[in-house]
Design a protein around this motif. Structure first.
Motif, PDB file in Angstrom:
ATOM      1  N   LEU A 191     -36.857  20.489 -11.726  1.00  0.00           N
ATOM      2  CA  LEU A 191     -38.143  20.617 -12.412  1.00  0.00           C
ATOM      3  C   LEU A 191     -38.176  19.746 -13.660  1.00  0.00           C
ATOM      4  O   LEU A 191     -39.178  19.090 -13.953  1.00  0.00           O
ATOM      5  CB  LEU A 191     -38.401  22.082 -12.766  1.00  0.00           C
ATOM      6  N   GLY A 192     -37.067  19.722 -14.388  1.00  0.00           N
ATOM      7  CA  GLY A 192     -36.982  18.868 -15.572  1.00  0.00           C
ATOM      8  C   GLY A 192     -37.163  17.403 -15.225  1.00  0.00           C
ATOM      9  O   GLY A 192     -37.839  16.659 -15.945  1.00  0.00           O
ATOM     10  N   GLN A 193     -36.567  16.976 -14.122  1.00  0.00           N
ATOM     11  CA  GLN A 193     -36.731  15.596 -13.681  1.00  0.00           C
ATOM     12  C   GLN A 193     -38.183  15.310 -13.327  1.00  0.00           C
ATOM     13  O   GLN A 193     -38.727  14.264 -13.678  1.00  0.00           O
ATOM     14  CB  GLN A 193     -35.820  15.315 -12.489  1.00  0.00           C
ATOM     15  N   ALA A 194     -38.826  16.256 -12.629  1.00  0.00           N
ATOM     16  CA  ALA A 194     -40.233  16.080 -12.254  1.00  0.00           C
ATOM     17  C   ALA A 194     -41.117  16.041 -13.496  1.00  0.00           C
ATOM     18  O   ALA A 194     -42.053  15.231 -13.571  1.00  0.00           O
ATOM     19  CB  ALA A 194     -40.671  17.204 -11.314  1.00  0.00           C
ATOM     20  N   LYS A 195     -40.826  16.894 -14.475  1.00  0.00           N
ATOM     21  CA  LYS A 195     -41.593  16.885 -15.724  1.00  0.00           C
ATOM     22  C   LYS A 195     -41.433  15.552 -16.447  1.00  0.00           C
ATOM     23  O   LYS A 195     -42.405  15.007 -16.975  1.00  0.00           O
ATOM     24  CB  LYS A 195     -41.136  18.023 -16.646  1.00  0.00           C
ATOM     25  N   ALA A 196     -40.206  15.029 -16.484  1.00  0.00           N
ATOM     26  CA  ALA A 196     -39.961  13.756 -17.161  1.00  0.00           C
ATOM     27  C   ALA A 196     -40.738  12.628 -16.479  1.00  0.00           C
ATOM     28  O   ALA A 196     -41.342  11.787 -17.155  1.00  0.00           O
ATOM     29  CB  ALA A 196     -38.468  13.449 -17.184  1.00  0.00           C
ATOM     30  N   GLN A 197     -40.742  12.622 -15.157  1.00  0.00           N
ATOM     31  CA  GLN A 197     -41.468  11.585 -14.419  1.00  0.00           C
ATOM     32  C   GLN A 197     -42.972  11.694 -14.629  1.00  0.00           C
ATOM     33  O   GLN A 197     -43.671  10.690 -14.660  1.00  0.00           O
ATOM     34  CB  GLN A 197     -41.140  11.664 -12.935  1.00  0.00           C
ATOM     35  N   ALA A 198     -43.467  12.924 -14.783  1.00  0.00           N
ATOM     36  CA  ALA A 198     -44.898  13.150 -14.953  1.00  0.00           C
ATOM     37  C   ALA A 198     -45.328  13.074 -16.418  1.00  0.00           C
ATOM     38  O   ALA A 198     -46.517  13.131 -16.711  1.00  0.00           O
ATOM     39  CB  ALA A 198     -45.287  14.510 -14.371  1.00  0.00           C
ATOM     40  N   GLY A 199     -44.350  12.983 -17.322  1.00  0.00           N
ATOM     41  CA  GLY A 199     -44.679  12.983 -18.750  1.00  0.00           C
ATOM     42  C   GLY A 199     -45.160  14.333 -19.243  1.00  0.00           C
ATOM     43  O   GLY A 199     -45.881  14.423 -20.225  1.00  0.00           O
ATOM     44  N   ALA A 200     -44.757  15.397 -18.558  1.00  0.00           N
ATOM     45  CA  ALA A 200     -45.182  16.752 -18.909  1.00  0.00           C
ATOM     46  C   ALA A 200     -44.273  17.329 -19.989  1.00  0.00           C
ATOM     47  O   ALA A 200     -43.129  16.898 -20.161  1.00  0.00           O
ATOM     48  CB  ALA A 200     -45.150  17.645 -17.672  1.00  0.00           C
ATOM     49  N   ALA A 201     -44.796  18.317 -20.698  1.00  0.00           N
ATOM     50  CA  ALA A 201     -44.024  18.991 -21.743  1.00  0.00           C
ATOM     51  C   ALA A 201     -42.813  19.676 -21.123  1.00  0.00           C
ATOM     52  O   ALA A 201     -42.876  20.192 -20.009  1.00  0.00           O
ATOM     53  CB  ALA A 201     -44.891  20.015 -22.460  1.00  0.00           C
ATOM     54  N   GLY A 202     -41.718  19.701 -21.868  1.00  0.00           N
ATOM     55  CA  GLY A 202     -40.495  20.311 -21.370  1.00  0.00           C
ATOM     56  C   GLY A 202     -40.530  21.819 -21.358  1.00  0.00           C
ATOM     57  O   GLY A 202     -39.990  22.456 -20.459  1.00  0.00           O
ATOM     58  N   ARG A 203     -41.187  22.413 -22.339  1.00  0.00           N
ATOM     59  CA  ARG A 203     -41.193  23.875 -22.446  1.00  0.00           C
ATOM     60  C   ARG A 203     -42.620  24.384 -22.348  1.00  0.00           C
ATOM     61  O   ARG A 203     -43.533  23.782 -22.902  1.00  0.00           O
ATOM     62  CB  ARG A 203     -40.575  24.311 -23.771  1.00  0.00           C
ATOM     63  N   ASP A 204     -42.782  25.504 -21.677  1.00  0.00           N
ATOM     64  CA  ASP A 204     -44.103  26.123 -21.527  1.00  0.00           C
ATOM     65  C   ASP A 204     -43.978  27.600 -21.896  1.00  0.00           C
ATOM     66  O   ASP A 204     -43.739  28.452 -21.035  1.00  0.00           O
ATOM     67  CB  ASP A 204     -44.586  25.953 -20.086  1.00  0.00           C
ATOM     68  N   PRO A 205     -44.130  27.919 -23.192  1.00  0.00           N
ATOM     69  CA  PRO A 205     -43.971  29.311 -23.636  1.00  0.00           C
ATOM     70  C   PRO A 205     -44.920  30.283 -22.929  1.00  0.00           C
ATOM     71  O   PRO A 205     -44.542  31.426 -22.667  1.00  0.00           O
ATOM     72  CB  PRO A 205     -44.260  29.249 -25.138  1.00  0.00           C
ATOM     73  N   ALA A 206     -46.116  29.830 -22.594  1.00  0.00           N
ATOM     74  CA  ALA A 206     -47.051  30.717 -21.894  1.00  0.00           C
ATOM     75  C   ALA A 206     -46.508  31.086 -20.517  1.00  0.00           C
ATOM     76  O   ALA A 206     -46.611  32.241 -20.085  1.00  0.00           O
ATOM     77  CB  ALA A 206     -48.427  30.063 -21.781  1.00  0.00           C
ATOM     78  N   ARG A 207     -45.917  30.125 -19.839  1.00  0.00           N
ATOM     79  CA  ARG A 207     -45.320  30.413 -18.519  1.00  0.00           C
ATOM     80  C   ARG A 207     -44.140  31.363 -18.669  1.00  0.00           C
ATOM     81  O   ARG A 207     -43.985  32.288 -17.874  1.00  0.00           O
ATOM     82  CB  ARG A 207     -44.883  29.122 -17.827  1.00  0.00           C
ATOM     83  N   GLU A 208     -43.313  31.152 -19.683  1.00  0.00           N
ATOM     84  CA  GLU A 208     -42.180  32.045 -19.910  1.00  0.00           C
ATOM     85  C   GLU A 208     -42.658  33.477 -20.141  1.00  0.00           C
ATOM     86  O   GLU A 208     -42.110  34.421 -19.563  1.00  0.00           O
ATOM     87  CB  GLU A 208     -41.353  31.560 -21.102  1.00  0.00           C
TER      88      GLU A 208
END
Length: 88
Positions: free
Chosen positions: A33-50
């Motif tokens: 997931l971290g790799q996919a986030k990095a490729q997509a330029g997405a934020a690393g942490r999502d406190p709302a999801r947690e």
């Protein structure tokens, strides 16, 4: 006659083995997931999801909500660790 303490400890050991396997699976998914986030330029942490994950699990019971929150906080920390510093 088997020793009930040893029998229960053996059962705990078996559960621990399954938990470790599940943790390894979760961390592998977190790494991917971290790799996919990095490729997509997405934020690393999502406190709302947690928070949503903890709320969903706490509602299921039978584990007390604060214990769920405590354990999953450690899981989220481990997940971020594999997503950022230790990508393999």
């Amino acid at each position: 006659m088997p020793d009930p303490i040893q029998t229960l400890r053996a059962e705990v050991d078996a559960v621990d083995d399954r938990l470790l396997a599940a943790l390894a699976e979760r961390l592998d998914l977190a790494r991917r997931l971290g790799q996919a986030k990095a490729q997509a330029g997405a934020a690393g942490r999502d406190p709302a999801r947690e928070r949503a994950i903890v709320a969903r699990l706490a509602e299921q019971g039978p584990v007390p909500a604060d214990l769920v929150a405590h354990v999953w906080a450690a899981l989220f920390t481990a997940s971020r660790w594999v997503q950022t510093e230790h990508r393999a």
